[in-house]
Structure formats: C-alpha cells, structure tokens
Design a protein around this motif. Structure first.
Motif, PDB file in Angstrom:
ATOM      1  N   UNK A  95      -4.851  -6.252  -8.475  1.00  0.00           N
ATOM      2  CA  UNK A  95      -4.666  -5.584  -7.184  1.00  0.00           C
ATOM      3  C   UNK A  95      -3.755  -4.376  -7.409  1.00  0.00           C
ATOM      4  N   UNK A  96      -4.292  -3.207  -7.057  1.00  0.00           N
ATOM      5  CA  UNK A  96      -3.557  -1.970  -7.307  1.00  0.00           C
ATOM      6  C   UNK A  96      -3.157  -1.314  -5.994  1.00  0.00           C
ATOM      7  N   UNK A  97      -2.006  -0.674  -6.008  1.00  0.00           N
ATOM      8  CA  UNK A  97      -1.609   0.148  -4.870  1.00  0.00           C
ATOM      9  C   UNK A  97      -2.361   1.472  -5.008  1.00  0.00           C
ATOM     10  N   UNK A 112     -12.746  -5.242  -3.920  1.00  0.00           N
ATOM     11  CA  UNK A 112     -12.168  -5.329  -2.583  1.00  0.00           C
ATOM     12  C   UNK A 112     -11.350  -4.060  -2.329  1.00  0.00           C
ATOM     13  N   UNK A 113     -11.467  -3.551  -1.105  1.00  0.00           N
ATOM     14  CA  UNK A 113     -10.795  -2.298  -0.777  1.00  0.00           C
ATOM     15  C   UNK A 113     -10.079  -2.451   0.558  1.00  0.00           C
ATOM     16  N   UNK A 114      -8.836  -1.973   0.632  1.00  0.00           N
ATOM     17  CA  UNK A 114      -8.160  -1.836   1.925  1.00  0.00           C
ATOM     18  C   UNK A 114      -7.684  -0.388   2.009  1.00  0.00           C
ATOM     19  N   UNK A 115      -7.017  -0.063   3.095  1.00  0.00           N
ATOM     20  CA  UNK A 115      -6.556   1.307   3.264  1.00  0.00           C
ATOM     21  C   UNK A 115      -5.564   1.704   2.182  1.00  0.00           C
ATOM     22  N   UNK A 116      -4.868   0.702   1.613  1.00  0.00           N
ATOM     23  CA  UNK A 116      -3.827   1.046   0.636  1.00  0.00           C
ATOM     24  C   UNK A 116      -4.029   0.386  -0.729  1.00  0.00           C
ATOM     25  N   UNK A 117      -5.019  -0.499  -0.879  1.00  0.00           N
ATOM     26  CA  UNK A 117      -5.184  -1.201  -2.175  1.00  0.00           C
ATOM     27  C   UNK A 117      -6.634  -1.229  -2.634  1.00  0.00           C
ATOM     28  N   UNK A 118      -6.758  -1.395  -3.945  1.00  0.00           N
ATOM     29  CA  UNK A 118      -8.035  -1.763  -4.572  1.00  0.00           C
ATOM     30  C   UNK A 118      -7.818  -3.100  -5.282  1.00  0.00           C
ATOM     31  N   UNK A 162      -2.873   1.444 -19.149  1.00  0.00           N
ATOM     32  CA  UNK A 162      -3.199   2.807 -18.688  1.00  0.00           C
ATOM     33  C   UNK A 162      -2.701   3.074 -17.264  1.00  0.00           C
ATOM     34  N   UNK A 163      -2.162   2.044 -16.615  1.00  0.00           N
ATOM     35  CA  UNK A 163      -1.745   2.186 -15.220  1.00  0.00           C
ATOM     36  C   UNK A 163      -0.225   2.107 -15.092  1.00  0.00           C
ATOM     37  N   UNK A 209       0.865  -1.590  -9.996  1.00  0.00           N
ATOM     38  CA  UNK A 209       0.168  -2.884 -10.154  1.00  0.00           C
ATOM     39  C   UNK A 209       0.847  -3.901  -9.238  1.00  0.00           C
ATOM     40  N   UNK A 210       0.123  -4.356  -8.241  1.00  0.00           N
ATOM     41  CA  UNK A 210       0.716  -5.286  -7.281  1.00  0.00           C
ATOM     42  C   UNK A 210       0.592  -6.737  -7.759  1.00  0.00           C
ATOM     43  N   UNK A 211      -0.515  -7.015  -8.423  1.00  0.00           N
ATOM     44  CA  UNK A 211      -0.760  -8.418  -8.811  1.00  0.00           C
ATOM     45  C   UNK A 211      -1.869  -8.441  -9.852  1.00  0.00           C
ATOM     46  N   UNK A 212      -1.724  -9.309 -10.847  1.00  0.00           N
ATOM     47  CA  UNK A 212      -2.857  -9.511 -11.762  1.00  0.00           C
ATOM     48  C   UNK A 212      -3.092 -11.003 -11.908  1.00  0.00           C
TER      49      UNK A 212
END
Lengths: 565, 157
Positions: B84-86, B108-114, B131-132, B137-140
């Motif tokens: 989960x990425x910001x 999955x997509x939200x207004x602020x995350x992928x 590479x990020x 990185x919010x969660x893996x």
C-alpha cells in the motif's frame, strides 16, 4: 466390543503385552483409573509419590528390559511433572509411552482447572506426541505410539487423552498392523558402505572401537563382542555404552571422555581408524571438537541419520540398526579372509599398554576416611559384579562408571544425556519390578537422593528390596570439584548443610538404614546389608569430602589434555 | 516439503528450527489437493553442512512426509507481495510507471493510495521496494517464497 475410551486404553495395553504401568491419579485421568480397577487383568499399576518418579521408573524398566515403559498421569501438574523424566528418556533414546489425562475437548483453551498444553510443552522432548480428539482414533493412535517409541531410534511418545474422549464409547478391536507413510525406520545398513568400512578397518594400523548406548539399545552386544574379538582391536565405551563389551576383557581400555581413562582418551587421540558404533560424538566424549582425533579416518554406524556428521564429519557413514550392521560386518570379515596388520597392531597395543601402566584410576588407600572409589569397588565385590546398578548424577555416577566393572549389557542404568539428578532411585524401582529376584542397587549421593527421596514410600508399598548406596560427602561433589578447579575454590552453594539422618529417615519409612564411616568395617557392613535380600536398605557411606574424579578433561580441552591425580 | 495436514504439524517444523538455532527466513504453507497433506516452502540460510543437518532433522519429524532442497536443482521460485503506497501528486503517475516496469498490478485505488500486487522472485520484490521512498510505503505484506522444481520432476509421495 463397545467400550469407553478409558476401557479401550486398558484393554489395548493388555493386548500389547504391557505388564507394568507407573502412575499417579488425578481428575482428568479418573475414568482411566476406574477402568484400571474394573477391566485390568494382568496389568499392574504402581503408584509412585511424584510423577517424575513414574517416568524414571518406567525408563529404568525400559533400559533394563528393552521393552517400552508405560506411564499414566493426570493433566496439568501431573503432566508437567513428567517433563524432566521425558527429557531424560529422550536424550538417552529410551522407549517410553506417557499417557496424560487432559481436560475435556470443549474446555481446551479456556484455561480450565489443571489444563496445560501438554502436547505443546512436551513437543521438543519427545519422539512424537498425540492429542486424541476422537475416541474412534484411540486404539490406532496407541498402536502408532508404541510402534514409534520402540522402532528406529527409540524415544518417548506422549499421548494426551481428554476426559470426554475417555468417557466416550467406540467399538474396540486390537489393531494388529500399523503403517505410517512418513515414518519408515531403516532396517538394514548399506551393504556397499559396510564393505568399505570393513576394508578400512583391516587397513588400520592404530584402530579403536568407540561404542555407545546404541549398541545396548539395539541389542548389538553379542555381534559387537564377536567383531572386536575377531579383530583384536582395542575398544573404549561411552558412559551409556558400558557393559556392551565386557569391561574385564583385556581389549577393553575403559570409558572415554571427560572422566575416561588415560589410555582410552590417548588411544582416541592417536588412532588412525575410529570405528564408532551406536555412539553420537557427545561433547562430554569429544572434548574440544577442533582437537578431536586429528589423525583418524572415521566410520560411524548409527540408526539415526541426523546423528551422523552432526558434531564430527565422518568418512564412512552407515545408517542402520547396530545389530544388523555389525552382523554384516562379521559376515563380510569372515568372507574376506584377511587379517589385520599384526606388526602394526602389536606396536599399537604396546603403546596402549604403556599408557595403561600410568594406572590413571589409582587412588590413595591409606587414609582413615572412606574413599568413594573404594566404596564402589567394595560394592562390586560384595555383589560379585552381578547387580543391576542405577546411578544419579555427579561424582558418584562417575565413580560407579569407573569402578563397577560392567560385563553385561543393560546392567548400568544412568542419565547420561540429560544428567538428571533424582533419576537413580525411581529407575531402580523400575528395574526391580522387571527383575524381582535380582540384586538392584542405586549408587547415589546425598544431593541426588534427596531429589526423589519420597519414593522410599513407594518402595515400601511394593516391597522393593533395592539397596541404596549413598556416597555421602556432604557436598554437591561434582559442583565442588569444578569450583575447586575452575572457580578459585569458591564453594558457592555446593555445601549442603542440615542433611537428614538417612538411617532414621529410612527407618521412618519402614526400611533398614545403615551408616558406614570406617574403611575397616565397610566391607563387613556392606555384606550384612546386601544379605538382607528381601529388604530395602539405605546404606549411607560417609566418604572423603575432598576426593575428586580423575582423570579429567577440562571443558574445551582436547582428549590428550587430561588432568591426572 | 509435504507435511501431514494436522494441527501441530507446523509447530513441529518451526519448533525444530528454534530449538536447534536455525533461522527461518520465510515460510509459507497451505493444504494441497490431497486434503491430508500440506505443502510447505521454507527459506533458510546456512552452510551445506547446516542445510544437510536441517534436512535430516526435518525427515526425523513424524509429521514431515517428504523434504527436498529445491536449491539442489533448477527450480522456480515465486513470492506474492501486496504494497500500500501513499500516492498523491506527482507520485500517482510515477507509481503507475514504476509498477508497470516491474510488471506489477495496481489492485486497489483510493484518492490518496494505491495497493500494488507484485509476483516474482524475492529479489525482484526487494528491488521494487528499494526503488520507492520508504516514507511513501504505508504497508507491505509478503507471502514468503514458494518453490517448485523445473521440468517433469515433482515433489510427491
């Protein structure tokens, strides 16, 4: 036949040929104890005074007979009290079946009264364990347990039976056959490897046999004697292996390892071919691994593949049962019709005899105090070397191993791997139950004996005529010895103040107690004690407090770096 | 390895590793088409001697039916990762491109995350993470590696 789980257990044990079961009742085992009362015909239950003792007794029975020992206890503390006993059996590979009661299946996980995760607690110290959740699986699980415990490298198996499973009913039929797809113990050593081993043995100039408890457990003694005799090579035996080869034979050069003989350890250090059979290169044997047998090619026979090349990498591994492998060695040796190099062997024996002449087990016999070594030798003389001897752990154990000459397998019963103080007396109970007419003695110390002293009561209840030989030096002797050698004589907590009067203690339990403190009267007093054939006698021998076990390889040293007297 | 699909079987395997001081780098397990068996892939690191001992000790466990060391021959190794990425501002475009390069999928997509799904060898997943910017990185969550032998050879009973 429709029976309850508890009845199925009792019927199964009888059908399996179990004669004795050691145990202690409690809430979660009550249905089984009831079935014992109503259904048992031949099966005899021995009520111990502490569950740990039940396991050691079953262990002593197993070690002295080769048959599995069976234990029955309740859940919770009943089960946790067996843990030391189970670990002891696991380290020394003895076949045990430990049946534990458990809270009812719908209570498991709710922190019920006397609930513990028995299967979880015992998992690292068993060969395998089972939680029986369905009464229909009970008989087959029991069959599997006996099969696993007694085949391959033997070991303890725990069967946890919840109370509702004990009460539920099922049809019972004794399962004749058992098959486990994931458990196929090796029944035959690789013929090609055995051939290579025999050739290596014959090519040796400085060979030595190094044999262990596996020879005894694997009933390989007879074949081993034949092999060693026909080759004429020296043999050294581990603490666990004593008796597999007769100690009074000239080819036997004594025990090896930390308190092994000078000649055995030096012969190990200088050998060119090491023939390890049923031994596992324990750290108490090898000393510093980096310095172990620097010039040797190594042959290793063991039933357990995981024991091979675990501590020391070997040249010819042979996985198989000792008896079959050594028998095959004898057959191949006879076929080859080749003799060992007589000149080299002669030179090797001359060297060994030179080391032997150091007489590393000599001790001072002139003093006014009883030497523990002399006490063991006197016991040997009085029992004509033909007793079953159990031991606890410490100096007395080493003195017993060094000075009681064991000429037959299964006569020397001690906790080698785990080193469990408190093992000796209950183990002797197991041996005495197996051999009611034999002389069974427990060589112990005043420290160890107090770890399961409550069993004096069990011995009275069942009329077990065990002789306890307590080498009483008022110290935790082995601890004291290490403190003397390695901790600047700071005897921290190794002195035991307030010892009981063991004679009166024995008498309080209804036994005979004898105190021996004079070297001059020792032999006579021992003779009198052992003459009481049908009585339990506690023989308290007051020994020299300063005596140490020699030789000694300090931890981390090589086998050639021994401390002599 | 194939293990009996029974309660406690997994803890025998993991218990062996902790008791003997071996390290479990990754472990993944699930039942197979044969309900009585579970397939377990375990990644560990050690010398050849240590690995040999580990295999021997695993074989000793009654619940372990069969063990192979996949690294002894050609094999395929895959791991699944969900990240989960910001994803805001310039990064909304950037992460689409980067994920595409690594052949991952945004699941999955939200207004602020992928949330990105990525399958591959462990190294590839590591490279993607490297590479990020860690702050984004919010969660893996990673499955640990699964493996199978190449060619016709199978791990079967």
């Amino acid at each position: 036949m429709e029976l309850t789980g508890a009845q199925i257990l009792i019927h199964f044990l009888e059908d399996e040929g179990v004669e004795h079961i050691w145990g202690y009742p409690g809430g979660a085992a009550l249905p089984i104890y009831d079935a014992l009362d109503t259904d048992a015909k031949e099966l005899k239950h021995i009520l111990v005074r502490h569950e740990q003792a039940a396991v050691h007794a079953a262990d002593g029975y197993a070690r002295s007979t080769g048959k599995p020992g069976v234990v029955l206890v309740t859940s919770g503390p009943g089960a946790t009290n067996t843990v030391t006993g189970i670990a002891t059996a696991h380290m020394d590979s003895t076949p045990l079946i430990v049946i534990t009661g458990q809270v009812a299946t719908d209570m498991i996980g709710l922190d019920a009264f006397q609930e513990v995760d028995t299967v979880g607690i015992t998992r690292p110290i068993v060969k395998h364990n089972f939680l029986v959740k369905d009464v229909n699986d009970l008989a087959m699980t029991l069959k599997k347990a006996f099969y696993i415990a007694t085949t391959g490298r033997p070991g303890p198996v725990v069967i946890d039976i919840p109370k509702d499973v004990q009460n539920a009913t099922s049809t019972y039929e004794y399962p004749q056959e058992v098959e486990l797809r994931s458990y196929l113990p090796v029944v035959k050593g690789h013929t090609g490897q055995i051939k290579k081993a025999v050739e290596m043995m014959l090519s040796a100039e400085r060979p030595i046999f190094y044999t262990g408890g596996g020879v005894i457990m694997g009933e390989g003694s007879e074949e081993l004697v034949k092999l060693v005799k026909s080759l004429g090579y020296p043999i050294t035996q581990t603490l666990m292996g004593l008796g597999a080869f007769p100690a009074d034979d000239k080819q036997n050069i004594g025990m090896l390892g930390m308190h092994g003989t000078y000649e055995a350890n030096l012969a190990m250090h200088h050998c060119d071919v090491l023939i390890a059979i049923g031994s596992r290169f324990d750290d108490r044997v090898t000393g510093n691994i980096a310095k172990f047998c620097p010039t040797a090619k190594i042959i290793h026979v063991d039933i357990d593949p995981a024991s091979i090349s675990k501590n020391v990498v070997v040249d010819i591994p042979i996985v198989g049962p000792v008896q079959q492998v050594v028998q095959e060695m004898n057959t191949q040796l006879a076929k080859l019709n080749k003799k060992p190099d007589a000149v080299a062997l002669q030179a090797w024996w001359s060297q060994i005899d030179e080391w032997r002449n150091v007489d590393c087990l000599k001790y001072d016999t002139t003093g006014s105090k009883i030497k523990p070594q002399a006490a063991v030798q006197a016991v040997w003389e009085v029992t004509k070397g033909d007793a079953y001897v159990t031991a606890d752990v410490g100096q007395h154990q080493m003195f017993a191993a060094q000075y009681y000459t064991f000429n037959k397998p299964r006569r020397w019963i001690n906790s080698g791997g785990l080193g469990t103080m408190g093992f000796g007396l209950p183990a002797a109970m197991g041996v005495q139950m197996a051999y009611p007419d034999a002389t069974v003695l427990c060589i112990t110390g005043e420290g160890s004996i107090q770890m399961n002293i409550q069993e004096l009561s069990t011995c009275m209840q069942y009329g077990l005529p065990i002789k306890v030989v307590c080498l009483n030096n008022g110290f935790l002797g082995m601890v004291r010895q290490w403190q003397e050698f390695f901790y600047d004589r700071r005897y921290s907590m190794s002195y035991m103040d307030s010892l009981p009067n063991f004679v009166k203690l024995a008498e309080a339990y209804g036994h005979v107690g004898v105190r021996i403190d004079d070297p001059k009267t020792m032999k006579k007093q021992l003779e009198e004690a052992f003459a009481l054939k049908d009585r339990f006698v506690f023989i308290d021998i007051i020994t020299d407090q300063q005596e140490n076990v020699y030789p000694m390889i300090p931890a981390g040293a090589g086998q050639n770096e021994m401390i002599l007297v | 390895m194939l293990i009996e699909n029974e309660s406690g079987a997994l803890s025998r395997v993991s218990g062996l590793f902790s008791a003997r001081g071996y390290n479990i780098h990754a472990l993944t397990v699930a039942p197979t088409e044969d309900e009585s068996l579970s397939r377990l892939t375990l990644v560990t690191i050690g010398t050849a001697h240590q690995i040999e001992q580990i295999v021997k000790h695993l074989n000793r466990l009654i619940d372990v039916v069969k063990v192979i060391d996949l690294t002894e021959g050609p094999h395929i190794e895959r791991e699944l990762m969900l990240v989960k990425l910001s994803a805001t501002g310039e990064f909304r475009e950037e992460f689409v491109r980067l994920t595409d390069i690594f052949r991952g999928t945004i699941v999955d997509v939200t207004a602020t995350t992928y949330t990105v799904q990525m399958i591959g060898e462990t190294q590839k997943l590591d490279a993607y993470i490297a590479a990020i910017d860690p702050a984004l990185i919010l969660e893996t969550v990673r499955s640990g590696a699964m493996g199978i032998m190449r060619g016709e050879k199978c791990l079967q009973i």
